[in-house]
Structures are given as structure tokens and as C-alpha cells.
Design a protein around this motif. Structure first.
Motif, PDB file in Angstrom:
ATOM      1  N   PRO A 202       0.842  -1.201   0.000  1.00  0.00           N
ATOM      2  CA  PRO A 202       0.000   0.000   0.000  1.00  0.00           C
ATOM      3  C   PRO A 202       0.872   1.245   0.000  1.00  0.00           C
ATOM      4  O   PRO A 202       1.869   1.328   0.722  1.00  0.00           O
ATOM      5  CB  PRO A 202      -0.777  -0.124   1.316  1.00  0.00           C
ATOM      6  CG  PRO A 202      -0.819  -1.592   1.587  1.00  0.00           C
ATOM      7  CD  PRO A 202       0.472  -2.141   1.063  1.00  0.00           C
ATOM      8  N   VAL A 556       1.036  -3.320   7.542  1.00  0.00           N
ATOM      9  CA  VAL A 556      -0.254  -3.900   7.161  1.00  0.00           C
ATOM     10  C   VAL A 556      -0.650  -4.964   8.181  1.00  0.00           C
ATOM     11  O   VAL A 556       0.177  -5.788   8.575  1.00  0.00           O
ATOM     12  CB  VAL A 556      -0.160  -4.530   5.761  1.00  0.00           C
ATOM     13  CG1 VAL A 556      -1.441  -5.277   5.410  1.00  0.00           C
ATOM     14  CG2 VAL A 556       0.144  -3.472   4.725  1.00  0.00           C
ATOM     15  N   LEU A 567      -2.196  -9.754   0.231  1.00  0.00           N
ATOM     16  CA  LEU A 567      -2.988  -8.555  -0.009  1.00  0.00           C
ATOM     17  C   LEU A 567      -2.869  -8.155  -1.474  1.00  0.00           C
ATOM     18  O   LEU A 567      -1.784  -8.134  -2.042  1.00  0.00           O
ATOM     19  CB  LEU A 567      -2.468  -7.420   0.878  1.00  0.00           C
ATOM     20  CG  LEU A 567      -3.166  -6.074   0.691  1.00  0.00           C
ATOM     21  CD1 LEU A 567      -4.618  -6.135   1.140  1.00  0.00           C
ATOM     22  CD2 LEU A 567      -2.418  -4.985   1.449  1.00  0.00           C
ATOM     23  N   MET A 568      -4.014  -7.847  -2.075  1.00  0.00           N
ATOM     24  CA  MET A 568      -4.026  -7.303  -3.434  1.00  0.00           C
ATOM     25  C   MET A 568      -4.344  -5.817  -3.319  1.00  0.00           C
ATOM     26  O   MET A 568      -5.206  -5.431  -2.522  1.00  0.00           O
ATOM     27  CB  MET A 568      -5.135  -7.958  -4.262  1.00  0.00           C
ATOM     28  CG  MET A 568      -4.943  -9.429  -4.453  1.00  0.00           C
ATOM     29  SD  MET A 568      -3.595  -9.661  -5.602  1.00  0.00           S
ATOM     30  CE  MET A 568      -3.252 -11.346  -5.412  1.00  0.00           C
ATOM     31  N   PRO A 576      -5.309  -0.696  -0.547  1.00  0.00           N
ATOM     32  CA  PRO A 576      -5.742  -2.078  -0.335  1.00  0.00           C
ATOM     33  C   PRO A 576      -7.035  -2.351  -1.095  1.00  0.00           C
ATOM     34  O   PRO A 576      -7.949  -1.533  -1.074  1.00  0.00           O
ATOM     35  CB  PRO A 576      -5.969  -2.145   1.171  1.00  0.00           C
ATOM     36  CG  PRO A 576      -5.095  -1.086   1.732  1.00  0.00           C
ATOM     37  CD  PRO A 576      -5.056   0.010   0.707  1.00  0.00           C
ATOM     38  N   ASP A 577      -7.100  -3.475  -1.787  1.00  0.00           N
ATOM     39  CA  ASP A 577      -8.265  -3.765  -2.616  1.00  0.00           C
ATOM     40  C   ASP A 577      -8.976  -5.017  -2.132  1.00  0.00           C
ATOM     41  O   ASP A 577     -10.159  -4.991  -1.823  1.00  0.00           O
ATOM     42  CB  ASP A 577      -7.815  -3.934  -4.073  1.00  0.00           C
ATOM     43  CG  ASP A 577      -8.996  -4.090  -5.022  1.00  0.00           C
ATOM     44  OD1 ASP A 577     -10.105  -3.691  -4.643  1.00  0.00           O
ATOM     45  OD2 ASP A 577      -8.792  -4.616  -6.126  1.00  0.00           O
ATOM     46  N   CYS A 578      -8.253  -6.138  -2.081  1.00  0.00           N
ATOM     47  CA  CYS A 578      -8.890  -7.381  -1.669  1.00  0.00           C
ATOM     48  C   CYS A 578      -7.803  -8.336  -1.202  1.00  0.00           C
ATOM     49  O   CYS A 578      -6.612  -8.026  -1.277  1.00  0.00           O
ATOM     50  CB  CYS A 578      -9.675  -7.991  -2.827  1.00  0.00           C
ATOM     51  SG  CYS A 578      -8.688  -8.279  -4.295  1.00  0.00           S
ATOM     52  N   ARG A 579      -8.249  -9.511  -0.706  1.00  0.00           N
ATOM     53  CA  ARG A 579      -7.280 -10.508  -0.251  1.00  0.00           C
ATOM     54  C   ARG A 579      -7.451 -11.770  -1.079  1.00  0.00           C
ATOM     55  O   ARG A 579      -8.564 -12.100  -1.476  1.00  0.00           O
ATOM     56  CB  ARG A 579      -7.516 -10.817   1.232  1.00  0.00           C
ATOM     57  CG  ARG A 579      -7.130  -9.670   2.152  1.00  0.00           C
ATOM     58  CD  ARG A 579      -7.651  -9.884   3.553  1.00  0.00           C
ATOM     59  NE  ARG A 579      -9.099  -9.844   3.613  1.00  0.00           N
ATOM     60  CZ  ARG A 579      -9.833 -10.549   4.476  1.00  0.00           C
ATOM     61  NH1 ARG A 579      -9.248 -11.345   5.343  1.00  0.00           N
ATOM     62  NH2 ARG A 579     -11.150 -10.467   4.458  1.00  0.00           N
TER      63      ARG A 579
ATOM     64  N   VAL B  10      -1.108   0.824  12.292  1.00  0.00           N
ATOM     65  CA  VAL B  10      -1.370  -0.270  11.364  1.00  0.00           C
ATOM     66  C   VAL B  10      -2.414   0.123  10.335  1.00  0.00           C
ATOM     67  O   VAL B  10      -3.256   0.987  10.573  1.00  0.00           O
ATOM     68  CB  VAL B  10      -1.848  -1.550  12.094  1.00  0.00           C
ATOM     69  CG1 VAL B  10      -0.774  -2.076  12.996  1.00  0.00           C
ATOM     70  CG2 VAL B  10      -3.139  -1.295  12.832  1.00  0.00           C
ATOM     71  N   LEU B  11      -2.317  -0.532   9.201  1.00  0.00           N
ATOM     72  CA  LEU B  11      -3.316  -0.393   8.153  1.00  0.00           C
ATOM     73  C   LEU B  11      -4.084  -1.711   8.164  1.00  0.00           C
ATOM     74  O   LEU B  11      -3.545  -2.744   7.768  1.00  0.00           O
ATOM     75  CB  LEU B  11      -2.606  -0.184   6.815  1.00  0.00           C
ATOM     76  CG  LEU B  11      -3.477  -0.097   5.582  1.00  0.00           C
ATOM     77  CD1 LEU B  11      -4.301   1.174   5.603  1.00  0.00           C
ATOM     78  CD2 LEU B  11      -2.615  -0.122   4.333  1.00  0.00           C
ATOM     79  N   VAL B  13      -6.483  -4.463   7.030  1.00  0.00           N
ATOM     80  CA  VAL B  13      -7.109  -4.866   5.760  1.00  0.00           C
ATOM     81  C   VAL B  13      -8.080  -6.028   5.964  1.00  0.00           C
ATOM     82  O   VAL B  13      -8.521  -6.649   5.002  1.00  0.00           O
ATOM     83  CB  VAL B  13      -6.038  -5.268   4.711  1.00  0.00           C
ATOM     84  CG1 VAL B  13      -5.158  -4.095   4.374  1.00  0.00           C
ATOM     85  CG2 VAL B  13      -5.211  -6.438   5.198  1.00  0.00           C
ATOM     86  N   THR B  16     -11.336  -6.170   3.916  1.00  0.00           N
ATOM     87  CA  THR B  16     -11.354  -6.137   2.443  1.00  0.00           C
ATOM     88  C   THR B  16     -11.939  -7.455   1.932  1.00  0.00           C
ATOM     89  O   THR B  16     -11.804  -8.492   2.588  1.00  0.00           O
ATOM     90  CB  THR B  16      -9.941  -5.965   1.858  1.00  0.00           C
ATOM     91  OG1 THR B  16      -9.124  -6.992   2.408  1.00  0.00           O
ATOM     92  CG2 THR B  16      -9.356  -4.616   2.183  1.00  0.00           C
ATOM     93  N   PRO B  17     -12.600  -7.417   0.783  1.00  0.00           N
ATOM     94  CA  PRO B  17     -13.277  -8.632   0.303  1.00  0.00           C
ATOM     95  C   PRO B  17     -12.302  -9.735  -0.113  1.00  0.00           C
ATOM     96  O   PRO B  17     -11.134  -9.471  -0.405  1.00  0.00           O
ATOM     97  CB  PRO B  17     -14.066  -8.135  -0.916  1.00  0.00           C
ATOM     98  CG  PRO B  17     -13.391  -6.887  -1.338  1.00  0.00           C
ATOM     99  CD  PRO B  17     -12.803  -6.274  -0.112  1.00  0.00           C
ATOM    100  N   THR B  18     -12.807 -10.972  -0.112  1.00  0.00           N
ATOM    101  CA  THR B  18     -12.007 -12.097  -0.615  1.00  0.00           C
ATOM    102  C   THR B  18     -12.594 -12.646  -1.907  1.00  0.00           C
ATOM    103  O   THR B  18     -11.983 -13.481  -2.554  1.00  0.00           O
ATOM    104  CB  THR B  18     -11.944 -13.239   0.407  1.00  0.00           C
ATOM    105  OG1 THR B  18     -13.281 -13.660   0.680  1.00  0.00           O
ATOM    106  CG2 THR B  18     -11.278 -12.805   1.689  1.00  0.00           C
ATOM    107  N   VAL B  20     -13.918 -11.294  -5.438  1.00  0.00           N
ATOM    108  CA  VAL B  20     -14.036 -10.099  -6.282  1.00  0.00           C
ATOM    109  C   VAL B  20     -14.127 -10.524  -7.747  1.00  0.00           C
ATOM    110  O   VAL B  20     -13.742 -11.636  -8.099  1.00  0.00           O
ATOM    111  CB  VAL B  20     -12.812  -9.168  -6.100  1.00  0.00           C
ATOM    112  CG1 VAL B  20     -12.823  -8.490  -4.754  1.00  0.00           C
ATOM    113  CG2 VAL B  20     -11.531  -9.947  -6.297  1.00  0.00           C
ATOM    114  N   ARG B  24     -10.605  -6.703 -10.584  1.00  0.00           N
ATOM    115  CA  ARG B  24     -10.094  -6.828  -9.209  1.00  0.00           C
ATOM    116  C   ARG B  24      -9.597  -8.245  -8.946  1.00  0.00           C
ATOM    117  O   ARG B  24      -8.847  -8.472  -8.011  1.00  0.00           O
ATOM    118  CB  ARG B  24     -11.203  -6.500  -8.213  1.00  0.00           C
ATOM    119  CG  ARG B  24     -11.695  -5.067  -8.323  1.00  0.00           C
ATOM    120  CD  ARG B  24     -12.829  -4.797  -7.365  1.00  0.00           C
ATOM    121  NE  ARG B  24     -12.346  -4.665  -5.989  1.00  0.00           N
ATOM    122  CZ  ARG B  24     -13.151  -4.431  -4.958  1.00  0.00           C
ATOM    123  NH1 ARG B  24     -14.461  -4.329  -5.149  1.00  0.00           N
ATOM    124  NH2 ARG B  24     -12.653  -4.313  -3.732  1.00  0.00           N
TER     125      ARG B  24
END
Lengths: 643, 204
Positions: A202, A556, A567-568, A576-579, B10-11, B13, B16-18, B20, B24
């Protein structure tokens, strides 16, 4: 130590977390375990070792040729063996060393580290690509050792390589070696593009991607658009030879010139596929060893992109001697000269960086500076040859041999040695010996020039390429002898490097995280990195990640750590977009590679096995894809759908 | 872990979606890379076809024209199949298992019909691959497309089996969505291939 670098001390809670990470990301050890590895550094190291072994093999073949040419009317090698050796030498250096080393090995090992992630995208495909490449290389050498080595030049021009003039299996082996190696490069190209576009830490927006990673992305796109041409042309050659098609058969409406067009539509971009990584390495090393940010980041980047684009519009300058229309020739002359603008831009940016920095002359830097000298020499003779009349005069002479060795060894091998001295501490955790490095450098530099500079003069004196020997009456003997002496120095240099490598594994100075005080993310983790690359996944605050990190640069958190989740991030700004969960160790890549190899090799011998063997490939791919129950259930429980 | 003792910012995550779709999704990118490579191959091969065209005054040289019937029928089916294909793609992105199963069965059947008709196309080309360069180019181009068509037919059949017989998770819907994207690639490359094989000899 900058805030992003990770120290070796940890609390008990952290230690137990790291042990767990280690368990999840580790690939099995032992003999059978070796075949299931999917870690990008494990595969990257295999690429490096294998490509270097092929470099040595190609070097031995070169030395044999130099011995043969050292004096007139020599009979050290038979003419037939000489033909096989120069073909296998060229094919090895281009397809088994240069591209796999400069692109696959370095990109697979370094790109995921440099973008701050834990593995490369599609780890099993990555392992598969390695095995396919390995089999392709072994195929070529098994041909050579059974007196079936290709003997039609590294580009296997028709009609010489066609069914009429080369019966037997020699040219078929060459054609399928191409299919193996290009398949492998294409797979890695796709992985590199996605890793660089979707898996960055990120904060690493597009304009903060390290130049090295940009270089690899540009090369990956070139691979994607160039390699299909050679896969097609070599497949068409194979079909002409095995199932009686007539693509290159003039008597039935085909055309040998078509082969040259297809081959060079790949072949010229191929040169840039080899040297753009070289320039990316030089940009990285020069910035680190001048102790300043690279000057003209955007200009260098655009220059690399421009080189890549123009690189697709030059191929005909390899065919000036085939009698093409003059208008077309003029166009390709102009396009060839245009490359100078882009390359010149890069050179001037490096000069400014050096000029305004505090230069430190360690071995990586020596090799980077030698790159300037050698590569620019090769570039200058290249500008000469872009002119049609000059090209016609020196076509197929040793002048050409001198030119492309200056460009390729200057553009790839010198930067590569620089890269090995630069990144070896990261790979093995220890520094290579500096004094030995300087010996290696000077011997190689002097030996290289001694071998290849005289070839310019030999070419101008009319010595043709690919001749097995020459009469005493020609004024070529002394210069050829000098060139062969240069090989002795180069050999000594490479032996010193190999000795240094084995010495440093045990006795080299411990490197620490960041021995050069460099700015990119691979130096933020330990040397060698743990199996999960980064204990804490980094975020990035500027173009030089480590130099620009805030005192409390965030890390992160929130990835599941009981599976290989990564992480994507978004393509433009790397938010950050998705995992996504990556697969663990698996034997399917090697099974699929074995099936693929059976398929490719069988087509050398008979078209009848096409269907049975391709079904075999299909079965292994089905096993590869078929979902596993437990991981599916686990993921199902926790999944979050996009809004 | 770091050089300072206070906790690092911290960031997070973890939300966040798994699952997509589209650009994406990693699988979508992989597929995109494959289509770039294969698309380049089609483009280069079509260029080869036209290069060979310039080497002869007659086209087709020495053979009669390819018969239009089966190729055109396949073209119509492929173009119409975009409708159920788009519906299947939409349903997969909504995660509707029942609809996806129906869509996959339909698309599998359509692909099987395409393959069967393709088998009838080869004799109607009215040339042989080892006759001359025109025959070689025609057979190789249609063969190349057939290779992709059969591969996607098998992919679709296997996905259908997967959606019936393995535990369903979000990733499988990503696979179905991406497979639909690949079907568009099959349609588009067939339009190009069809025009080259059946119409280039008539127009040029």
C-alpha cells in the motif's frame, strides 16, 4: 536502520507468531519435497543456477570455437561439429541463458520482494515454468551429445533448416527447444505483470514503483507480444518438416522470407528483452552507489517504454541483405536510429546521477560503469549498421559478431555480474569478496575487449561469420589468435567468480539487512529473507521506500495467517483492494511439466502422438485445477463478497 | 517489530473482500494475460495468411472456394451464444448457484454443438493442408481456433461438474465469470478467423 527495516529481536508473542508464519509458508524439505516448491525465491534461485550453468556450457562451446579459429587451417573440430557448436552456443546464450537469467531469474526472485509481498502471483505456474525451461535446455544438449545438435544457426533460417536441406532431427530439436523456453518466459511474463500491478505494498502508486520493477514489467509486455511470433515460426517450421505443410516452400506458394519476418519480429525485441533488465539493474546500482535518488525517474521510465515500442518496428534491419523494397529499408533505418534517442536519454540521466552523487566504487558499480563503455561501443557500431550501404558491406562478417557481443555482453552480462555482486548478500546473507570481485572485473573487462575488439577489424578485412577455418594467405591469423587469448582471461575471470561464490557461502562477511544502504523494499527484510519475506508487510511513503519511510511508517495488519493469504492492491494508487489465498506446495507443476515435455518431444518424431499426449497434458491440468475440499470449506466460512 | 517500542500504526485490511470480480480478480488478470498472448498469435498468424496471399496471383490457388454453410452456421450460433453467456456471467457475479448451474449446462451444450459443427467445417474447406501454402495457412488458422474452442468447451464442461460435485465457494463463481469472458474471446477470434478463411478468398 530505517523504520521499515526489521530487526532480529522479538518478544515471545512475536516469536510464536513468526513460527506460525514459518510453518504456513515453508515448502517441504527433502528430495521429494524439492519437487513441490512454489516459493518464488526457491524457484528464482533455481532459474539463476540453471541459467548460469547454461552460461558456462555456452562459454565452453565458445572456447572450443575460439580454439578452432586460433590459427588458419586448423582441424581441432570437424566442420560438422563446428556447425553444431556455433548453433548450440548461440541458442544457449539467447534462449537458455540471457532471457531466463536477465528476465525470469531476476524478476521471479526480486519483483515480489521489491513490491513488498510474500510470493509471486500464480506460484504453481511459476514452478511449472521452471521445469519446462529446464527440459527445453536439456533437450538441446541431449541433441548435441548424441550428434543430433542443431547445425542451422541460432535463427534456423529456411530453406537451410527446411526438410530438403536438413533431413534428420537436428532442426526439429531446435524448433521444440524454442517452444519450451518461450512457454516458460510467457508464463513468467504474465506473473510479473500481475505481481507488479496488483500486489504492491500500500502506498506504492504507479509513480513510486522502483525502476527495476518497471523495467521487468516493460520486458514482460515485450515478451507477451514478441514471443508468440517465434513460437509460431518455429511451429510452422516443424510442421513443414513433419506434416508437409508449405509455409516456407517457394515451389508451393510459401516464402522463406516469411520465416525471416516472423523470426525477427521476435528477434529484435528479444535483444531489448535482454538489455532492458540490464539498464534497470544499472539504474538501481548507480542510484545506490552514488548515494542519491536516480536523476530523471520519469525520463528513464519513458525511455524504457519508448525503447520497447520502437523495438517492435526495427526487425527489417536484420534483413537488409534480402532485397526488400528501398522505401521499406529507409523506414527501418530511421526507426533504428530512433532507438538512440531513448537510450541516450537513459545514459544522460545516469551521468547526471553520477556527477551529482558521491560515487563509491564497489564491484557492482565497476560492472555498471563497464556497461557504459562496452554497451555504448556496441551501440555506436549499431548506428553504423542501421545505414543500408554499410550494412550490406559488413553483412555476415565478423564485424557483426563483434557488434552483437558488445551489445549483448555489454548490455546483459556486465550488468548481470553487477547484479550478482549487488543482490548476492540478499540471496545468501553474505557478501562476496571484494578483492576477488575486482580481479574478476578487470580480467573479464580486459579479456572481453581483447576477444571482441579485434573482430571489428577482422570483419572489415572481410572475414565471414560461421566459417569453420580460413586459409593462411588471409590477413586474419594474428587477430584471431589475439581473440582466442582474450578467452583465457575471461575464463579465468569466471573461475574466480565461481571460487568466490563457494568461498563466500561459508566465509563471506555477514551482510545484515541492507549492506549497501539501498532504498528498495527487498533490503527491509533479513538476508536471506524468511520464507514469508516480510514479518510485517510494509507500506510505502515515497519513491525510495526505505529512504522516505516515516519514523512510524504504518504496517499492514489483518491478513489471515493460518493460510497463505496475500494482499491485493489497486492498480493505480496501490490502496488495499482485496485478499487472495495462494496455493501451498504441490507436485502438480512438475507432473504437468512432464506431460507437456512428453507432448512437445513426441511431436519431433511423429504427429500420431499429438492427441494421446495432449490428453495427458489435459489430465494433469485437470488435477491441477480440481478444487480441494478442506480449503474450500475454510474459505467459504470466512468469505467477504465485493459490494 | 521495529526499532521503536511503542506500537506501530497499522493499516487494517481484515475487512477487504475475498471474492471479487472483473479487474479486481487475480484469475481475471491471468486470463487477460493469456488472451493477450493468444490474441497476438491470432494477429500474427492472420498477418502470415495475408503475406502468403501476396505471393500468388490466384487465391485460392488451385482449390475451389471454401463452402460457406457450416462456418456461417457456427458463426451465427457463436454470436447468439453471447446472450446466455452474458446472463451466466451476471448470475455468477451475483452468486446465484441455481442459475449458474443452468447457465453452465446450456453453455456446455452450445460449445459441444459448436465443436460438432466445426468437425463438419473441415471437409467444406475444399483444400488440404499439404497441398500448397494456401491450404497450410487455412488449415492451421482454423485448427488454431478449434484448439481454443475445444479447450473452452472442456473448461465449461469441467466447471459444470465442479459446480455440482465440489463444495461451492466464492472463488468458483469467479472462475465461472472468467470462463464467460474467455467465451467472448472465442467469439471474437472466430469472427476474425471466419472472415479470413471464408471471405478473404472471395474478396481478395
Amino acid at each position: 536502520m530505517t523504520p521499515l527495516e526489521q530487526s532480529g529481536t522479538a518478544t515471545a508473542v512475536e516469536t510464536s507468531r513468526l513460527e506460525k508464519l514459518e510453518r504456513i509458508w515453508r515448502d517441504p524439505s527433502g528430495f521429494w519435497g524439492w519437487f513441490t516448491h512454489v516459493n518464488h525465491r526457491s524457484i528464482g534461485k533455481r532459474y539463476m543456477v540453471t541459467a548460469f550453468a547454461f552460461f558456462l556450457a555456452g562459454g565452453v562451446l565458445a572456447a572450443l570455437m575460439r580454439i578452432q579459429l586460433a590459427r588458419p587451417e586448423n582441424h581441432f573440430l570437424s566442420p560438422d561439429l563446428y556447425n553444431q557448436i556455433f548453433t548450440v552456443h548461440g541458442s544457449t546464450m539467447m534462449f537458455l541463458f540471457a532471457v531466463p537469467m536477465m528476465f525470469e531469474a531476476l524478476a521471479v526472485y526480486l519483483v515480489p520482494l521489491m513490491v513488498g509481498n510474500r510470493n509471486i502471483c500464480f506460484p504453481r505456474l511459476n514452478a511449472y515454468s521452471y521445469y519446462v525451461y529446464l527440459v527445453g535446455g536439456l533437450l538441446l544438449y541431449s541433441g548435441l551429445f548424441t550428434n543430433t545438435g542443431p547445425d542451422v544457426g541460432w535463427f534456423a533460417y529456411v530453406p537451410l533448416s527446411g526438410p530438403d536441406f536438413t533431413p534428420g532431427k537436428r532442426a526439429d530439436i531446435w524448433a521444440q527447444m524454442i517452444t519450451f523456453t518461450e512457454l516458460s518466459a510467457l508464463a513468467v511474463a504474465v506473473e510479473v505483470v500481475i505481481t507488479a500491478f496488483k500486489m504492491r505494498a500500500p502506498g506504492m502508486s504507479l509513480n513510486r514503483i522502483p525502476i527495476f520493477v518497471w523495467g521487468m514489467v516493460i520486458v514482460a509486455f515485450m515478451v507477451i507480444f514478441a514471443m508468440p511470433a517465434v513460437m509460431l515460426s518455429s511451429t510452422m517450421l516443424l510442421m513443414d518438416r513433419t506434416v508437409n505443410t508449405h509455409f516456407f516452400n517457394q515451389a508451393e506458394g510459401g516464402d522463406p522470407i516469411l520465416y525471416q519476418h516472423l523470426f525477427w519480429f521476435f528477434g529484435h525485441p528479444e535483444v531489448y528483452i535482454i538489455f532492458i533488465p540490464g539498464t534497470a539493474i544499472v539504474s538501481t546500482i548507480i542510484s545506490t552507489f552514488s548515494r542519491r535518488r536516480i536523476f530523471g525517474y520519469t525520463a528513464i521510465l519513458l525511455a524504457m517504454v519508448a525503447t520497447a515500442f520502437v523495438g517492435f518496428g526495427l526487425w527489417v534491419h536484420h534483413m537488409f541483405a534480402t532485397g526488400l523494397p528501398q522505401m521499406g529499408q529507409s523506414f527501418f533505418t530511421a526507426a533504428s536510429l530512433m532507438v538512440v534517442i531513448a537510450t541516450g536519454t537513459q545514459v544522460f540521466c545516469w551521468l547526471v546521477t553520477l556527477w551529482t552523487g558521491k560515487v563509491i566504487l564497489k564491484p557492482p558499480m565497476l560492472f555498471a560503469l563497464a556497461f557504459f563503455f562496452v554497451f555504448i561501443m556496441g551501440g555506436l557500431t549499431g548506428v553504423l549498421m542501421a545505414s543500408v550501404p554499410v550494412d550490406l558491406q559488413i553483412h555476415d562478417t565478423f564485424f557483426i559478431v563483434a557488434h552483437f557481443h558488445y551489445v549483448l555482453i555489454g548490455g546483459a552480462v556486465f550488468p548481470l555480474f553487477g547484479a550478482l555482486y549487488y543482490w548476492m548478500p540478499k540471496i545468501t546473507g553474505r557478501l562476496l569478496n571484494e578483492a576477488a570481485g575486482k580481479w574478476h572485473f578487470w580480467l573479464f573487462f580486459i579479456g572481453f575487449n581483447m576477444t571482441f575488439f579485434p573482430m571489428h577489424i577482422l570483419g572489415l578485412r572481410g572475414m565471414p561469420r560461421r566459417v569453420y577455418t580460413y586459409p593462411t594467405s588471409m590477413p586474419w591469423g594474428n587477430l584471431n589468435f589475439l581473440a582466442t587469448l582474450g578467452v583465457v582471461l575471461m575464463t579465468a575471470a569466471v573461475l574466480i567468480f565461481i571460487a568466490n561464490f563457494f568461498w563466500h557461502l561459508k566465509r563471506g562477511e555477514i551482510a545484515g539487512n541492507n549492506p549497501w544502504g539501498a532504498s528498495t523494499l527487498e533490503w527491509a527484510t533479513t538476508s536471506p529473507p524468511p520464507v514469508y519475506n516480510f514479518a510485517e508487510l510494509p507500506t510505502v511513503n515515497g519513491r525510495d521506500a526505505l529512504w522516505d519511510a516515516l519514523p512510524n511508517q504504518p504496517i499492514v495488519e489483518g491478513l489471515e495467517e493460518d493460510c497463505r493469504q496475500v494482499l491485493m492492491t489497486k492498480v493505480m494508487d496501490a490502496d488495499p483492494d482485496c485478499r487472495h489465498e495462494f496455493p501451498g506446495p504441490s507436485p502438480v507443476p512438475i507432473l504437468a511439466a512432464i506431460a507437456t515435455s512428453i507432448f512437445f518431444i513426441s511431436t519431433i518424431f511423429t504427429a500420431k502422438l499429438f492427441f494421446p499426449t495432449i490428453i495427458l497434458v489435459g489430465i494433469t491440468l485437470l488435477i491441477w485445477y480440481w478444487p480441494k475440499r478442506q480449503p474450500s470449506l475454510r474459505r467459504k466460512e470466512r468469505e467477504i463478497w465485493e459490494q | 517489530m521495529g526499532t521503536i517500542n511503542q506500537p506501530r500504526p497499522v493499516l487494517d485490511v481484515s475487512r477487504t473482500p475475498t471474492v471479487v470480480f472483473g479487474h479486481r480478480s487475480v484469475i481475471w488478470w491471468g486470463q487477460f494475460g493469456l488472451m493477450l498472448i493468444e490474441g497476438t498469435m491470432f494477429a500474427i498468424f492472420i498477418a502470415t495468411y495475408f503475406f502468403l496471399r501476396t505471393r500468388d496471383t490466384d487465391w485460392p490457388p488451385g482449390f475451389s472456394l471454401p463452402a460457406l454453410k457450416w462456418g456461417t452456421i457456427n458463426l451465427s450460433i457463436l454470436i447468439l451464444s453471447a446472450i446466455p453467456n452474458q446472463w451466466l456471467k451476471k448470475k455468477s457475479e451475483e452468486g446465484q448457484l441455481g442459475a449458474v448451474r443452468i447457465g453452465l449446462i446450456a453453455m456446455s451444450l452450445i460449445a459441444i454443438v459448436n465443436c460438432a459443427i466445426r468437425a463438419l467445417e473441415f471437409p467444406s474447406l475444399n483444400c488440404v493442408w499439404d497441398g500448397n501454402a494456401y491450404g497450410s495457412a487455412t488449415w492451421t488458422l482454423i485448427g488454431f481456433h478449434t484448439f481454443h474452442l475445444v479447450t473452452d468447451m472442456l473448461d465449461t464442461v469441467i466447471l459444470t461438474l465442479v459446480m455440482f460435485f465440489t463444495p461451492i465457494e466464492g472463488r468458483r463463481f469467479e472462475d465461472v465469470s472468467v470462463n464467460s469472458v474467455y467465451w467472448y474471446f472465442i467469439i471474437l477470434t472466430w469472427i476474425a478467423t471466419y472472415l479470413v478463411i471464408y471471405w478473404a478468398p472471395r474478396w481478395l
